[in-house]
Design an enzyme around this catalytic site. Structure first.
Site, PDB file in Angstrom:
ATOM      1  N   GLU A 187      -2.075   0.463   7.632  1.00 49.08           N
ATOM      2  CA  GLU A 187      -0.553  -0.712   7.892  1.00 49.08           C
ATOM      3  C   GLU A 187       0.251   0.069   6.544  1.00 49.08           C
ATOM      4  OE1 GLU A 187      -2.948  -3.461   4.831  1.00 49.08           O
ATOM      5  OE2 GLU A 187      -0.704  -4.456   4.632  1.00 49.08           O
ATOM      6  N   HIS A 220       0.996  -1.403  -0.025  1.00 52.17           N
ATOM      7  CA  HIS A 220       0.401   0.240  -0.158  1.00 52.17           C
ATOM      8  C   HIS A 220       1.363   1.047   0.301  1.00 52.17           C
ATOM      9  CE1 HIS A 220      -2.606  -3.038   0.894  1.00 52.17           C
ATOM     10  NE2 HIS A 220      -2.533  -3.896   2.023  1.00 52.17           N
ATOM     11  N   HIS A 275       3.040  -7.140   4.134  1.00 48.87           N
ATOM     12  CA  HIS A 275       1.447  -6.783   4.578  1.00 48.87           C
ATOM     13  C   HIS A 275       1.451  -6.810   6.004  1.00 48.87           C
ATOM     14  CE1 HIS A 275      -0.165  -5.695   0.294  1.00 48.87           C
ATOM     15  NE2 HIS A 275       1.479  -5.958   0.283  1.00 48.87           N
ATOM     16  N   GLU A 329       2.389 -11.844   5.463  1.00 50.76           N
ATOM     17  CA  GLU A 329       1.407 -11.107   6.233  1.00 50.76           C
ATOM     18  C   GLU A 329       1.965 -11.798   7.273  1.00 50.76           C
ATOM     19  OE1 GLU A 329      -1.167  -9.329   5.342  1.00 50.76           O
ATOM     20  OE2 GLU A 329      -2.212  -9.977   3.305  1.00 50.76           O
TER      21      GLU A 329
HETATM   22 ZN    ZN Z   1      -1.983  -5.023   2.461  1.00 48.59          ZN
END
Ligand code: ZN
Length: 279
Positions: free
Chosen positions: A113, A75, A168, A244
């Site tokens: 995030e 992001h 992430h 993640e």
């Molecule tokens: Zn993400």
């Protein structure tokens, strides 16, 4: 001997972190140098070897590691304010299209995030560069828009990266869900997405697990998640994975994601996983 190229990339198309709304650790102060101690000590010839108590204050530096690593912090800081840009459809592999990017998720307290992934990526870069590895990031700061998932994949491909790692954190709506998982492209679309990416996924999983981070309780199996829907992984021609780190909606993990100490811990574990892969 080092094996073939490895690239790690965490792309923005994970369902979990795609729908919701940085600096290196300072070194401790240096201890008194051996040189200073020697200047104030009697000449060596007068010091009986058996009575010397001067401690060793340094240890050998770890050997340099060669390679090119692309880190992909998920992001970006201005994505939320630019939905027209990040919602534009781009190629995502396997004949599909997906939005250019997403806003990412956030903790319950609002820590985003994109800030977490940026901070961790910068810390990982510092660790790897200290070992002699060439590191490139897919975005230059935490204030821009995008880049699109296909553009992020191109960074690793164009760099002929030995490893691409996307970073992430997830946004499960179940606050009890927690733990990390590592995604890789499956079924593979090229040789790099086969054994090299799976091996990179395993060294990354083992690096995080060895550091004490729990395996995901809600995604994948044993910390690994084969995926066919992540554009960045699909489009990679280099060994690539997406980490993640956990669930930003879980209170304990949110606290870790939001703190410099927690970010340092994730960065150290991710760097360890990369270094084992490149060894
Ligand atoms: Zn993400």
């Amino acid at each position: 001997m080092r094996r073939s190229l490895a690239v790690v990339t965490c792309l923005l198309t994970l369902a979990g972190c795609a729908t919701s709304t940085a600096g290196s650790a300072s070194a401790p102060p240096p201890s008194p140098s051996i040189a200073t101690a020697q200047r104030t000590a009697p000449p060596p010839s007068t010091v009986p070897r058996s009575t010397s108590t001067t401690p060793r204050t340094t240890k050998p530096a770890p050997p340099p590691v060669s390679g090119v690593v692309v880190l992909d912090p998920g992001h970006n800081g201005d994505n939320a304010a630019n939905p027209d840009v990040i919602n534009e459809l781009v190629p995502a592999g396997r004949g599909r299209t997906k939005p250019c990017n997403t806003t990412g998720t956030a903790t319950g307290a609002g820590y985003p995030e994109h800030a977490f992934t940026w901070s961790v990526a910068v810390r990982v870069r510092a660790i790897l560069e200290a070992r002699g590895i060439e590191v490139r990031l897919t975005r230059p700061n935490d204030r821009g828009i995008g880049p699109c998932v296909n553009e992020r994949a191109a960074v690793g491909n164009d760099a002929a990266a030995d490893a691409v790692v996307s970073i992430h954190a997830d946004g499960s709506t179940n606050p009890a869900a927690h733990g990390f998982h590592v995604a890789y492209s499956s079924p593979p679309l090229n040789a790099a997405q086969g054994e090299p990416s799976l091996r990179l996924a395993r060294t990354m999983r083992d690096g995080l697990s060895s550091a004490g981070f729990p395996l995901s309780t809600y995604v994948g199996s044993h910390g690994l998640s084969p995926r066919d829907d992540l554009g960045g992984l699909n489009l990679s021609t280099r060994p690539a994975v997406l980490v993640e780190c956990g669930n930003m909606r879980n209170a304990a993990e949110a606290a870790a994601f939001s703190s410099p100490a927690g970010q340092r811990s994730y960065a150290a574990a991710i760097a360890a996983g990369i270094l084992v892969y490149l060894a």
